[in-house]
Design a protein around this motif. Structure first.
Motif, PDB file in Angstrom:
ATOM      1  N   GLN A 224      39.578  40.008  47.854  1.00  0.00           N
ATOM      2  CA  GLN A 224      38.771  39.550  48.991  1.00  0.00           C
ATOM      3  C   GLN A 224      38.973  38.045  49.203  1.00  0.00           C
ATOM      4  OE1 GLN A 224      34.679  40.831  48.171  1.00  0.00           O
ATOM      5  NE2 GLN A 224      35.023  42.674  49.414  1.00  0.00           N
TER       6      GLN A 224
ATOM      7  N   ARG B  19      37.297  35.359  48.737  1.00  0.00           N
ATOM      8  CA  ARG B  19      36.157  34.848  47.978  1.00  0.00           C
ATOM      9  C   ARG B  19      36.702  34.097  46.769  1.00  0.00           C
ATOM     10  NH1 ARG B  19      32.420  39.644  46.255  1.00  0.00           N
ATOM     11  NH2 ARG B  19      30.928  37.984  45.888  1.00  0.00           N
TER      12      ARG B  19
ATOM     13  N   LEU C 145      33.977  37.204  42.616  1.00  0.00           N
ATOM     14  CA  LEU C 145      34.402  38.599  42.791  1.00  0.00           C
ATOM     15  C   LEU C 145      34.761  39.220  41.442  1.00  0.00           C
ATOM     16  CD1 LEU C 145      35.265  40.989  44.658  1.00  0.00           C
ATOM     17  CD2 LEU C 145      37.552  39.979  44.669  1.00  0.00           C
TER      18      LEU C 145
END
Lengths: 444, 485
Positions: free
Chosen positions: B199, B201, B205
């Motif tokens: 992702q 992020r 995560l």
């Protein structure tokens, strides 16, 4: 374009800043252009140039790699420091080998200045010939023409120095009709060996001859696989011929090396020195590539080994390793499959009922040990009956063990340098194969 | 970055470009892996460069360089214009772009824990704990764990006067347990195959995945598969797990809606699409419960297709793709939008790096959630096969005929999970399949999966895409065909 002298100067800088016990650098440059056409026009046209300095540090049985594309002194220093810092973060690896010393290489000449310097105007003129062929028969052309050069050297602090430069070119042509399509592709280190009109005509004839395709029910058929179709299937097999894959028991050859796995007529070697091959004569650690017999009369005779895998498996390295550290180990990427003298036309003439396959698409591995692959036919699939091409057919999905397929080869063509879209280029023949398994049809 | 980009723009314009845009990128990547108890691949890279895209004489040219000196930038800009003029030797009409507004903006994607700030030794410690848990299971022959971090810093300027700075951090991690036994290789991956979950992020995560806590269970499944029954062959109802539905969306919705495919410009390689122009607003793509969007906005979540502006400077948008089963939208660029008479691009032009030209790519193409939990869906199912975690995927070059295999399956009988099934595969035709969808689980089961390895374009570009999906049920699907031959 990077020269050996310039690469050695960069490596001298690397050594100046590296405080690792051992240091290796892979130093390379790329210059690449690609003209892309579709709908009978050039719609994308790109060029790139770049360099890379990739440093591997070894300290206390630990290793790591850091890379940059900046050549200034501060960046070289930083990349050396980064490689060493990354190496130090790991637990020691008792199996890590020291770097190899100087090696002797057999040189190969694969650099063609005309290919390195092919201008966008020259590429456009070649594309125009393809478009003219398309328009002659109210077809629509799409494809690419690429050309470029790479230079790459491996140097290490134990005195190893290996350097290779080569050019490459590819011409891929799709011809679209109202209800059908055709395709042809060629690749060579020398763009002068590419014949745009020949490729265009081959693709156009495929499209024209397969118009208004009929349905044939999915079943087992005799298939005539043109070299590109053979290439794309075999590409999924040869990753299993890496020593580490066998050692880790993720290869379909696990427990099968030395056994007769394929038909008597299957003979394959990895041979970077073959005149139709491309690539550097050394691997990612700078070890000279050897010719390796992979399959002889259907028997799996050998796999390839990087240095570490060779030590694990108590054998000699073959010069097929990827740059360290890596997860894959090694792969033979200069495949030469022996053939015979049959032409595709001979294969058609000898076929009572079967399919002629120009190209395959979106091949994926369904089963890693049985080596069942699935994929689709594409851009020219024909029904053959009573020794003649009868008509084009709708594309079919296959589910076929490539091991089983190589036990069902009835005829082999002359090996040729072949380009596909799913695998690296190889020297392979066309094949006639019985009982090739198709499971479903698509809509076109 | 600014002065270099502006210099390239000025040079291109001075050389005769009617339109020009320039992207300057600085990409940092760190990849870490472990393998059977040791650190395997530990590497880091940094790549900086500039790409200039122009229209001159009504045709396109693009050139890129990592020589970020004034001379290098000037050469690249001039080369782009020269290439465009060569393109014009083989054109039928002028390249026309849908209108777009000038934008000056700066956007930084949310990232709670910078993954590059996490000591590599901590990452390796975690991966080696996962590795130990996997190898504690008898029968495991290969244990692999990996982490992949990227920081992508980009400045876009264009002759419209736009100047857009974007900074994204992407994180991925996962593991694979492999077991070889009796001439059979079985694998289980977590939380997804092909590198796990990814992702836009930070390291948070990884912390949320509980890799260690899941390692032994997943490894035990890999070994158990050897003794499982083979997935039967025939026509059955099926339930797809969330990640498998994500890939189903990717292949059978995401790619067909790329307007460049529809218009033929991918005909030679990635292929075309069955979604020809007349089908827009005139095709029942799926059943009435199927709703899909292509959503690059932050509101959709931190997918690999999340950004503020695409690589033509078009703002991120949420484009309805399937509404109540009807096909209603494409992924477009400024040029393709203009070609089909649309007022504006949907903002889907993305490039892998500074040395690649933007092409139409998926953003986050997601099927919106329905209702209910997976447990409720299973409880309401009499007889079906549940498919989890992709193992193989293939679809024809117009995106009709697909076949997928997963690592693992369960038989569902009378609302309950029954026997484990190995080597499950299913196949179908895209619109028939989506029209057979009769249940989609709710938001509580919806996950925005990352596909980090989508290949398209010539030269090939690998792009990360996002796919939100919750488990869904499909009626009367062909299963087991891959092993039936």
């Amino acid at each position: 374009m990077l020269t050996r002298k310039k690469a050695e100067e960069i490596f001298t800088q690397v050594l100046k800043y590296s405080t690792a016990e051992e240091t290796e650098a892979i130093i390379g440059s790329t210059s690449y252009s690609l003209t892309r056409f579709a709908n009978n026009i050039i719609h994308q046209n790109v060029a790139e140039e770049g360099v890379s300095v990739s440093v591997r540090a070894v300290v206390d049985h630990r290793t790591a790699r850091a890379s940059t594309n900046k050549l200034d002194e501060a960046s070289i220093r930083e990349v050396c420091e980064a490689a060493l810092a990354l190496a130090r973060t790991q637990p020691p690896d008792p199996g890590l080998l020291g770097m190899p010393g100087p090696q002797t290489f057999r040189s190969v000449d694969r650099f063609h200045p005309g290919t390195a310097n092919l201008s966008p105007q020259a590429r456009a003129e070649m594309v125009k010939k393809v478009v003219a062929r398309a328009e002659k028969d109210h077809l629509t052309a799409a494809g690419i023409l690429s050309s470029g050069s790479v230079a790459s050297g491996v140097f290490n602090s134990r005195g190893l120095g290996a350097f290779h430069e080569e050019t490459s070119s590819e011409f891929s042509v799709t011809m679209l009709g109202e209800t059908s399509s055709g395709w042809a592709k060629a690749g060579s280190p020398n763009c002068e060996s590419l014949d745009p009109e020949l490729l265009a005509d081959r693709a156009a004839r495929k499209a024209l001859d397969s118009h208004d395709p009929k349905e044939v029910p999915p079943s087992k058929y005799t298939v005539i696989l043109e070299p590109s179709a053979v290439l794309d299937l075999l590409g999924f097999l040869f990753f299993d011929f890496g020593g580490l894959a066998v050692h880790e028991q993720r290869s379909c050859l696990t427990g099968r090396v030395g056994q007769k796995l394929f038909g008597d007529n299957i003979q394959v070697r990895d041979d970077v020195f073959h005149p139709l091959q491309a690539g550097a004569p050394f691997d990612g650690e700078g070890i000279p590539r050897q010719r390796v017999i992979l399959v002889e009369r259907g028997v799996v005779k050998g796999v390839v080994h990087a240095r570490r895998t060779a030590q694990l498996m108590k054998t000699q390295p073959t010069g097929h390793g990827f740059p360290l550290p890596n997860d894959i180990g090694e792969v033979p990427m200069n495949i030469v499959m022996e053939g015979n003298k049959a032409s595709v036309e001979d294969m058609i003439r000898s076929t009572e009922r079967g399919l002629l396959v120009t190209r395959l698409w979106y091949i994926r591995e369904v089963d890693p040990f049985q080596k069942i692959l699935t994929g689709m036919t594409r851009d020219g699939t024909f029904w053959v009956e009573d020794g003649k091409i009868q008509y084009g057919v709708r594309n079919l999905r296959f589910n076929q063990s490539v091991i089983e397929m190589l036990n069902h080869v009835e005829m082999l063509g002359t090996p040729q340098r072949t380009a596909g879209e799913e695998s690296f280029e190889m020297v392979v023949p066309a094949m006639k194969v019985r009982d090739f398994s198709f499971s479903s049809l698509t809509k076109f | 970055m600014n002065s270099l980009a502006q210099r390239a723009l000025d040079t291109a314009t001075a050389k005769g470009a009617g339109y020009a845009d320039v992207r300057v990128l600085d990409i940092r990547q760190r990849y870490l892996s472990t393998r059977n108890g040791r650190a395997s691949e530990v590497r880091e890279s940094q790549s900086c460069g500039l790409g200039v895209r122009v229209i001159a004489d009504g045709a396109w040219g693009f050139a890129s360089t990592d020589d970020l000196t004034q001379g290098g930038v000037d050469r690249s800009a001039a080369q782009a214009v020269a290439i465009a003029r060569a393109s014009a030797l083989c054109k039928k009409q002028e390249a026309i772009l849908a209108p777009e507004e000038k934008v000056v903006d700066r956007w930084v994607a949310a990232c709670r824990i910078d993954p590059f700030s996490v000591p590599v030794s901590s990452c390796l410690d975690l991966m080696l704990k996962v590795d130990a848990e996997i190898r504690a299971v008898a029968g495991i022959t290969l244990s692999e764990c990996s982490m992949d971090f990227r920081r992508i810093e980009q400045l876009f300027v264009s002759s419209l006067g736009s100047e857009i700075y974007q900074l994204k951090t992407q994180t991925g991690a996962g593991f694979v347990a492999t077991s070889f036994q009796n001439n059979e290789i079985q694998r289980r991956s977590f939380p997804n195959s092909f590198g796990g979950q990814h992702q836009t992020r930070g390291y948070e995560l990884v912390e949320e995945m509980d890799l260690v806590g899941n390692a032994r269970r997943i490894a035990e499944q890999a070994v158990a598969l050897h003794k499982a029954d083979q997935c039967p062959s025939g026509v059955r109802d099926i339930i797809l797990g969330s990640s498998q539905l994500g890939l189903q969306i990717h292949e059978s919705i995401g790619h067909p809606i790329e307007l460049d495919r529809v218009l033929g410009t991918e005909a030679n390689f990635a292929g075309m699409s069955f979604l020809t122009i007349e089908k827009l607003n005139n095709l029942r793509y799926g059943s009435e419960i199927v709703n899909a969007v292509a959503d690059a906005t932050v509101a959709h979540g931190p997918g690999l297709g999340t950004f503020a502006y695409d690589d033509e400077g078009v703002p991120a948008q949420c484009t309805p793709i399937i509404k109540d089963g009807q096909f209603v939208g494409y992924l477009t660029s400024r040029e393709t939008a203009a070609a089909v008479g649309q007022a504006r691009s949907s903002g889907a032009m993305r490039a892998e790096s500074w040395n690649r030209i933007p092409i139409i790519r998926m953003t986050n193409v997601s099927v919106l959630p329905g209702k209910g939990s997976l447990a409720e869906l299973i409880a309401s199912t009499d007889d079906a096969i549940y498919f989890e975690t992709n193992r193989s995927w293939s679809i024809d070059d117009r995106r009709y005929n697909f076949q997928f295999g997963t690592e693992f399956g369960w038989e569902i009988k009378n609302g309950k999970i029954g026997r484990m099934l190995k080597n499950p595969t299913y196949a179908g035709i895209t619109t028939e399949f989506w029209n057979s969808c009769d249940a989609i689980c709710g938001p509580e089961e919806w996950v925005l999966w990352g596909t980090p390895n989508c290949g398209k374009g010539q030269p090939m570009q690998t792009m990360g895409t996002g796919h939100g999906a919750s488990p869904a049920r499909f009626r009367k699907v062909q299963v087991g065909v891959a092993y039936a031959g």
